[in-house]
Design a protein around this motif. Structure first.
Motif, PDB file in Angstrom:
ATOM      1  N   GLY A  91     -16.176 -47.513  49.674  1.00  0.00           N
ATOM      2  CA  GLY A  91     -15.128 -46.558  49.345  1.00  0.00           C
ATOM      3  C   GLY A  91     -15.641 -45.143  49.450  1.00  0.00           C
ATOM      4  O   GLY A  91     -16.822 -44.891  49.730  1.00  0.00           O
ATOM      5  N   ALA A  92     -14.727 -44.195  49.216  1.00  0.00           N
ATOM      6  CA  ALA A  92     -15.077 -42.780  49.318  1.00  0.00           C
ATOM      7  C   ALA A  92     -14.394 -42.003  48.212  1.00  0.00           C
ATOM      8  O   ALA A  92     -13.343 -42.398  47.693  1.00  0.00           O
ATOM      9  CB  ALA A  92     -14.680 -42.222  50.677  1.00  0.00           C
ATOM     10  N   HIS A  93     -15.009 -40.899  47.846  1.00  0.00           N
ATOM     11  CA  HIS A  93     -14.473 -39.986  46.850  1.00  0.00           C
ATOM     12  C   HIS A  93     -14.173 -38.661  47.544  1.00  0.00           C
ATOM     13  O   HIS A  93     -15.085 -37.955  47.985  1.00  0.00           O
ATOM     14  CB  HIS A  93     -15.487 -39.782  45.725  1.00  0.00           C
ATOM     15  N   PHE A  94     -12.882 -38.334  47.639  1.00  0.00           N
ATOM     16  CA  PHE A  94     -12.495 -37.071  48.261  1.00  0.00           C
ATOM     17  C   PHE A  94     -12.820 -35.908  47.318  1.00  0.00           C
ATOM     18  O   PHE A  94     -12.885 -36.060  46.092  1.00  0.00           O
ATOM     19  CB  PHE A  94     -10.999 -37.076  48.573  1.00  0.00           C
ATOM     20  N   GLY A  95     -12.974 -34.735  47.913  1.00  0.00           N
ATOM     21  CA  GLY A  95     -13.274 -33.553  47.123  1.00  0.00           C
ATOM     22  C   GLY A  95     -12.071 -33.072  46.333  1.00  0.00           C
ATOM     23  O   GLY A  95     -10.918 -33.272  46.733  1.00  0.00           O
ATOM     24  N   ASP A  96     -12.316 -32.436  45.192  1.00  0.00           N
ATOM     25  CA  ASP A  96     -11.229 -31.859  44.412  1.00  0.00           C
ATOM     26  C   ASP A  96     -11.224 -30.345  44.585  1.00  0.00           C
ATOM     27  O   ASP A  96     -12.102 -29.755  45.218  1.00  0.00           O
ATOM     28  CB  ASP A  96     -11.326 -32.267  42.934  1.00  0.00           C
ATOM     29  N   PHE A  97     -10.218 -29.702  43.997  1.00  0.00           N
ATOM     30  CA  PHE A  97     -10.047 -28.262  44.174  1.00  0.00           C
ATOM     31  C   PHE A  97     -11.288 -27.481  43.742  1.00  0.00           C
ATOM     32  O   PHE A  97     -11.695 -26.522  44.417  1.00  0.00           O
ATOM     33  CB  PHE A  97      -8.843 -27.767  43.370  1.00  0.00           C
ATOM     34  N   ASP A  98     -11.889 -27.885  42.633  1.00  0.00           N
ATOM     35  CA  ASP A  98     -12.960 -27.074  42.055  1.00  0.00           C
ATOM     36  C   ASP A  98     -14.350 -27.466  42.540  1.00  0.00           C
ATOM     37  O   ASP A  98     -15.232 -26.616  42.644  1.00  0.00           O
ATOM     38  CB  ASP A  98     -12.919 -27.176  40.528  1.00  0.00           C
ATOM     39  N   ASN A  99     -14.555 -28.753  42.822  1.00  0.00           N
ATOM     40  CA  ASN A  99     -15.897 -29.218  43.160  1.00  0.00           C
ATOM     41  C   ASN A  99     -16.096 -29.474  44.646  1.00  0.00           C
ATOM     42  O   ASN A  99     -17.095 -30.061  45.038  1.00  0.00           O
ATOM     43  CB  ASN A  99     -16.211 -30.491  42.360  1.00  0.00           C
ATOM     44  N   GLY A 122      -3.188 -36.613  41.140  1.00  0.00           N
ATOM     45  CA  GLY A 122      -3.695 -36.971  42.459  1.00  0.00           C
ATOM     46  C   GLY A 122      -5.201 -36.944  42.571  1.00  0.00           C
ATOM     47  O   GLY A 122      -5.783 -37.655  43.390  1.00  0.00           O
ATOM     48  N   MET A 123      -5.874 -36.106  41.782  1.00  0.00           N
ATOM     49  CA  MET A 123      -7.321 -36.055  41.740  1.00  0.00           C
ATOM     50  C   MET A 123      -7.777 -36.544  40.373  1.00  0.00           C
ATOM     51  O   MET A 123      -7.166 -36.202  39.357  1.00  0.00           O
ATOM     52  CB  MET A 123      -7.811 -34.626  41.974  1.00  0.00           C
ATOM     53  N   PRO A 124      -8.848 -37.320  40.297  1.00  0.00           N
ATOM     54  CA  PRO A 124      -9.263 -37.862  38.998  1.00  0.00           C
ATOM     55  C   PRO A 124      -9.786 -36.816  38.033  1.00  0.00           C
ATOM     56  O   PRO A 124      -9.722 -37.015  36.822  1.00  0.00           O
ATOM     57  CB  PRO A 124     -10.359 -38.867  39.371  1.00  0.00           C
ATOM     58  N   THR A 125     -10.289 -35.696  38.554  1.00  0.00           N
ATOM     59  CA  THR A 125     -10.828 -34.676  37.657  1.00  0.00           C
ATOM     60  C   THR A 125     -10.768 -33.314  38.326  1.00  0.00           C
ATOM     61  O   THR A 125     -10.747 -33.195  39.556  1.00  0.00           O
ATOM     62  CB  THR A 125     -12.290 -35.007  37.270  1.00  0.00           C
ATOM     63  N   LEU A 126     -10.712 -32.280  37.511  1.00  0.00           N
ATOM     64  CA  LEU A 126     -10.845 -30.889  37.925  1.00  0.00           C
ATOM     65  C   LEU A 126     -11.731 -30.201  36.897  1.00  0.00           C
ATOM     66  O   LEU A 126     -12.021 -30.770  35.833  1.00  0.00           O
ATOM     67  CB  LEU A 126      -9.481 -30.186  37.961  1.00  0.00           C
ATOM     68  N   SER A 127     -12.152 -29.004  37.164  1.00  0.00           N
ATOM     69  CA  SER A 127     -12.833 -28.249  36.118  1.00  0.00           C
ATOM     70  C   SER A 127     -11.881 -28.085  34.943  1.00  0.00           C
ATOM     71  O   SER A 127     -10.714 -27.727  35.120  1.00  0.00           O
ATOM     72  CB  SER A 127     -13.254 -26.876  36.644  1.00  0.00           C
ATOM     73  N   PHE A 128     -12.362 -28.401  33.743  1.00  0.00           N
ATOM     74  CA  PHE A 128     -11.592 -28.304  32.503  1.00  0.00           C
ATOM     75  C   PHE A 128     -10.412 -29.277  32.466  1.00  0.00           C
ATOM     76  O   PHE A 128      -9.423 -29.035  31.777  1.00  0.00           O
ATOM     77  CB  PHE A 128     -11.103 -26.868  32.263  1.00  0.00           C
ATOM     78  N   PHE A 129     -10.528 -30.400  33.173  1.00  0.00           N
ATOM     79  CA  PHE A 129      -9.451 -31.382  33.133  1.00  0.00           C
ATOM     80  C   PHE A 129      -9.954 -32.734  33.604  1.00  0.00           C
ATOM     81  O   PHE A 129     -10.627 -32.841  34.627  1.00  0.00           O
ATOM     82  CB  PHE A 129      -8.302 -30.945  34.043  1.00  0.00           C
ATOM     83  N   GLU A 130      -9.635 -33.772  32.846  1.00  0.00           N
ATOM     84  CA  GLU A 130      -9.748 -35.154  33.299  1.00  0.00           C
ATOM     85  C   GLU A 130      -8.526 -35.881  32.737  1.00  0.00           C
ATOM     86  O   GLU A 130      -7.935 -35.458  31.749  1.00  0.00           O
ATOM     87  CB  GLU A 130     -11.072 -35.796  32.854  1.00  0.00           C
ATOM     88  N   THR A 131      -8.126 -36.971  33.372  1.00  0.00           N
ATOM     89  CA  THR A 131      -6.770 -37.465  33.176  1.00  0.00           C
ATOM     90  C   THR A 131      -6.510 -38.106  31.822  1.00  0.00           C
ATOM     91  O   THR A 131      -5.346 -38.225  31.421  1.00  0.00           O
ATOM     92  CB  THR A 131      -6.395 -38.455  34.290  1.00  0.00           C
ATOM     93  N   THR A 132      -7.525 -38.535  31.065  1.00  0.00           N
ATOM     94  CA  THR A 132      -7.233 -39.032  29.718  1.00  0.00           C
ATOM     95  C   THR A 132      -6.744 -37.911  28.811  1.00  0.00           C
ATOM     96  O   THR A 132      -6.157 -38.171  27.760  1.00  0.00           O
ATOM     97  CB  THR A 132      -8.456 -39.709  29.061  1.00  0.00           C
ATOM     98  N   SER A 133      -6.965 -36.645  29.221  1.00  0.00           N
ATOM     99  CA  SER A 133      -6.527 -35.506  28.417  1.00  0.00           C
ATOM    100  C   SER A 133      -5.009 -35.408  28.328  1.00  0.00           C
ATOM    101  O   SER A 133      -4.488 -34.706  27.452  1.00  0.00           O
ATOM    102  CB  SER A 133      -7.080 -34.196  28.996  1.00  0.00           C
ATOM    103  N   ILE A 134      -4.279 -36.084  29.224  1.00  0.00           N
ATOM    104  CA  ILE A 134      -2.823 -36.009  29.193  1.00  0.00           C
ATOM    105  C   ILE A 134      -2.205 -37.362  28.832  1.00  0.00           C
ATOM    106  O   ILE A 134      -1.032 -37.622  29.107  1.00  0.00           O
ATOM    107  CB  ILE A 134      -2.233 -35.493  30.522  1.00  0.00           C
ATOM    108  N   PHE A 135      -3.001 -38.217  28.177  1.00  0.00           N
ATOM    109  CA  PHE A 135      -2.493 -39.515  27.741  1.00  0.00           C
ATOM    110  C   PHE A 135      -2.998 -39.780  26.329  1.00  0.00           C
ATOM    111  O   PHE A 135      -4.176 -39.635  26.046  1.00  0.00           O
ATOM    112  CB  PHE A 135      -2.967 -40.626  28.687  1.00  0.00           C
TER     113      PHE A 135
END
Length: 846
Positions: free
Chosen positions: A604-612, A143-156
């Motif tokens: 467009g807009a970029h919503f905030g993620d859990f870490d940032n 649901g979020m494009p990135t988190l601290s220590f995670f971006e979505t290509t890491s699971i593909f």
């Protein structure tokens, strides 16, 4: 049986089954079961070979509401479609590295298979991948494009189950899917075939790589098709740590059904892969942007990682401590299940639904840079604490190696680096439902609803500074000393750890996104006009444990655990609830059957993620939405000799946050807000001057800088000392001013098949480390090559190599340092390119 062993056995069984089934089909179908030729039309249900069609006639399904997709010549936005053959030719080091084939995309592949920093020209990211979305079959992976220590290509992971990728920048992506205003890469899976087809390949790489890939597509019953495939690999890595740097695999299956008026595709994937997360190494900087090897460190092949520091016990980890293993790296254990349903309801009505549910672990076991190296004597006695030293009483310390014992030479160069462990458990479920109606001839209205719910449950153990030799495959060092009071103090523990973490939190995030969008497309003769709007709400909550410093063993003489921050049983909860409307308008005009021009505007807009956005802030005091205003213009042309896809853009951002941190990554002070302004040109082109010779070019130019922050930003710098910097007018960090890839290729036909040879020359222009622009990273070039032989349409032999001339180029310096990162003697910690890597694959196709 442990999970890793079970997954390995499962992959082996699946690949064996694919081979056995494929061999049986091959016996029955004989030559008709061979892979289709480049000029043949695919059978029903078979993965299409888009090389057979003109590029502008290829159909793309990303960024459009059109049922069945849209021809590239009609798309009023920039999209690069990459076939399975093109993916192989690019020889990407990771999923993120494939993005280099799209102009303006800048994936930093120096950190390893996962955890890439993905930059998009004119989108000021600066780390991780906040403006990039990975999709599979049109569904976002999280649901979020990135988190601290995670971006979505890491699971593909890329393998032979991928039919093609579509990489979209800007344009209508602010409306569809997860509303990504930056770039989206959509990976389309191969499906079953009327005529059974498949492949089995074995690859050996010069870095100690052994890899097996397999795929089989087959018919189950009338209008029902299936496919299975995957890979398994084991690699020492170009930067060998002394154990497997990359180890694991992936299994994918699809089940598809063709109906009279629609299609239904189910897909599932299991990933279990672990990867070395490569830490910056020392180099010597001369001038502002000239770099060379640090004595004793090969910048192309060396790493700090070693068996001596592989296993640790981390008492500061939340819940009473844990053991950790560098060999687990920054990998993923993830499961996916999804379906796509498309149906023509008649009378101009069409329905489309895309669903994905996935979840698993994406942990990090890695070293993170601290201060620059120094001699043991300087580290213990001379350097101040602000620069990583300890200022012990002169001559008071005893330093010995952890493994094997023995005194450490006082002149030995040493460094302390964070041995960080982050356990990250993620879950995601999303659904994109669309209903379209042709209102009148040429005009179609689409209404859609996007829903996503996703969670993030973490435990962090940041800090854990380990004292070690500043050498390849480092050795840990333990130190004790006699204080001025005559007592013996333990500076490190028995493993060489100087502390048990500086930020040992648990984190639990929950979020729901709800979006409604409308899109109208109107074709008038050679004109195609579209207008779309999306209103989206994100409702998030994050709970983080509060910390209290404790002396874990109660002994004041063991300095490493006297003030360990641990969860104290209370929590800070931050709620985040924001709504925003995005829109886009595009116009495409087909000048001729092989040429078109377009213009597009979007906001467009970029919503905030859990870490940032949530962590570290209170409800009602989270950062504002990041917003972009984007204008782009494009031209597309293709004839027998030339293909050109050129776009120009102007992108303006507001609400960009910068959160200062200390050397251990802990936030310091309040976040700052600023903006950016960028103009640029992207180009994909090809020239075929004579038969069998093709000259391809991927290029971009960027004129981008920061704006809307006139004050001087104070910063903490553990190498050169604290300072203050102005960022207005400074070049966007980590984004080259220009970059191009030039690939000449030549195909030589023979009676038994053909051989294609190619070379790719890549040039990367000036780029900088952070918003200050004080740390330049220079320019560089690389040469890659490939030779591919197709023998009787059944065998394929492939020899490919990257960075064959062993060029030294940097993508990042020490990300813990803000400002200049070069210290005494010009020593700098940075991530250079990996050295030469050559691999050879033998593949059997049926």
């Amino acid at each position: 049986m442990n999970r890793q062993h079970f997954t390995r056995q499962w992959l082996a069984v699946a690949i064996t089954a694919a081979l056995a089934t494929g061999a049986a089909y091959a016996q029955d179908a004989n030559s008709s079961a061979q892979a289709p030729t480049k000029d043949s039309a695919p059978a029903k249900g078979q993965a299409s070979d888009q090389k057979s069609a003109k590029t502008l006639d290829q159909v793309v399904v990303t960024g459009t509401s059109a049922a069945g997709g849209l021809k590239k010549i009609d798309a009023s936005y920039s999209v690069v479609s990459v076939s399975a053959a093109d993916i192989k030719m690019a020889n990407p080091k990771s999923t993120a590295d494939l993005l280099k084939v799209s102009p303006g995309m800048w994936p930093e592949s120096t950190g390893g298979q996962t955890g890439a920093n993905i930059e998009i020209a004119g989108f000021p990211g600066g780390g991780d991948a906040p403006f990039f979305t990975t999709q599979m079959m049109g569904s976002p992976l999280y649901g979020m494009p990135t988190l601290s220590f995670f971006e979505t290509t890491s699971i593909f992971r890329l393998d032979d189950t991928v039919e093609r990728a579509e990489i979209l920048q800007g344009g209508p992506s602010v409306v569809y899917g997860d509303g990504q205003m930056g770039a989206t890469a959509n990976f389309i899976l191969k499906q079953g075939t009327d005529v059974p087809s498949g492949s089995i390949g074995v690859t050996y790489g010069s870095e100690g790589l052994w890899r097996t890939d397999a795929f089989l597509g087959f018919k189950i019953a009338d209008k029902w098709y299936g496919s299975i495939g995957g890979f398994y690999r084991d690699s020492d890595g170009v930067r060998s740590p002394g154990y497997s740097a990359d180890k694991g695999g992936q299994f994918t299956a699809t089940l598809s059904h063709d109906m009279d008026n629609g299609t239904l595709v189910f897909y599932a994937r299991q990933l279990n892969d672990r990867n070395q997360f490569i830490t910056p190494i020392p180099l010597i900087q001369r001038g502002s942007d000239n770099f060379s090897a640090y004595p004793g460190f090969d910048p192309l092949t060396d790493t700090y990682y070693s068996k001596d520091i592989q296993h640790v016990n981390l008492p500061g980890y939340p819940g009473g401590g844990t053991s950790a293993n560098l060999a687990n790296g920054r990998g993923a254990k993830f499961s996916f299940f999804g379906f796509n349903f498309d149906y023509d309801l008649g009378d101009g009505w069409n329905l489309s639904d895309k669903f994905l549910m996935n979840g698993g672990d994406a942990d990090t076991n890695a070293l993170f840079s601290g201060t620059n190296p120094a001699s043991l004597t300087d580290e213990l006695y001379n350097l101040g604490t602000d620069f990583g030293g300890f200022k012990l009483p002169p001559g008071s310390a005893t330093a010995t190696y952890v493994n094997g014992g023995g005194a450490v030479d006082p002149n030995q160069s040493v460094i302390h680096q964070g041995w960080w462990y982050i356990h990250k458990h993620l879950k995601n479920i999303n659904n994109d439902f669309r209903l379209s109606k042709e209102l009148f001839d040429g005009n179609t209205l689409t209404a859609g609803v996007y829903l996503a719910h996703y969670t993030d449950d973490d435990a962090w153990n940041l800090g854990n500074q380990m004292l070690m030799t500043n050498t390849p495959n480092a050795r840990p060092i333990k130190v004790s000393y006699v204080g001025t009071d005559g007592k013996t103090y333990q500076l490190t523990d028995y493993q060489g750890l100087l502390d048990y973490g500086s930020y040992n939190i648990t984190e639990s995030g929950r979020s729901t996104n709800k979006a409604f969008y409308l899109s109208d497309s109107w074709r008038i003769d050679r004109w195609l006009i579209d207008a779309s709007a999306r209103i989206e709400n994100q409702d998030s909550s994050l709970r983080v444990c509060n910390l209290t410093n404790q002396n874990l063993d109660g002994n004041p003489l063991t300095l490493y655990d006297n003030e360990v921050p641990v969860c104290n049983g209370t929590f800070a909860t931050t709620d985040y609830n924001k709504t925003h409307t995005s829109w886009t308008v595009g116009v495409n005009y087909e000048l001729a059957d092989n040429m078109s021009v377009y213009a597009r505007a979007n906001k467009g807009a970029h919503f905030g993620d859990f870490d940032n956005a949530l962590r570290g802030n209170t409800t009602g005091n989270t950062p504002p939405l990041q917003k972009v205003q984007n204008f782009e213009f494009g031209y597309k042309f293709q004839n027998k000799y030339v293909y050109a896809d050129i776009s120009a853009y102007h992108r303006q951002f507001s609400g960009l946050p910068y959160q200062p941190t200390n050397g251990e990554g802990v936030p310091v002070g309040s976040p700052l807000l600023y903006g950016s302004d960028s103009k640029g040109i992207n180009m994909v082109g090809a020239v075929t001057p004579v038969e069998n010779l093709k000259l391809q070019l991927v290029a971009n130019y960027l004129d981008g800088h920061y704006s809307h922050y006139a004050a001087c930003i104070p910063y903490v710098n553990q190498v050169t000392g604290n300072g203050c910097a102005y960022i207005n007018g400074v070049q966007l960090q980590r984004q080259p001013k220009f970059r191009y890839m030039f690939t000449p290729s030549y195909t030589m036909p023979f009676s038994w098949g053909d051989v294609m040879a190619f070379v790719t020359y890549t040039h990367v222009g000036p780029h900088t480390q952070d918003q200050t622009g004080l740390q330049q990273l220079g320019t560089y070039y690389t040469l890659d090559f490939g030779i591919v032989a197709d023998i009787q349409k059944t065998w394929e032999l492939r020899l490919q190599g990257t960075n064959i001339t062993n060029q030294l180029g940097l993508t990042e310096s020490n990300s813990r340092i803000f400002g200049s990162a070069a210290g005494a003697g010009g020593v700098i910690l940075a991530r250079p390119l990996e050295g030469r890597e050559v691999n050879f694959q033998v593949k059997y196709k049926f």
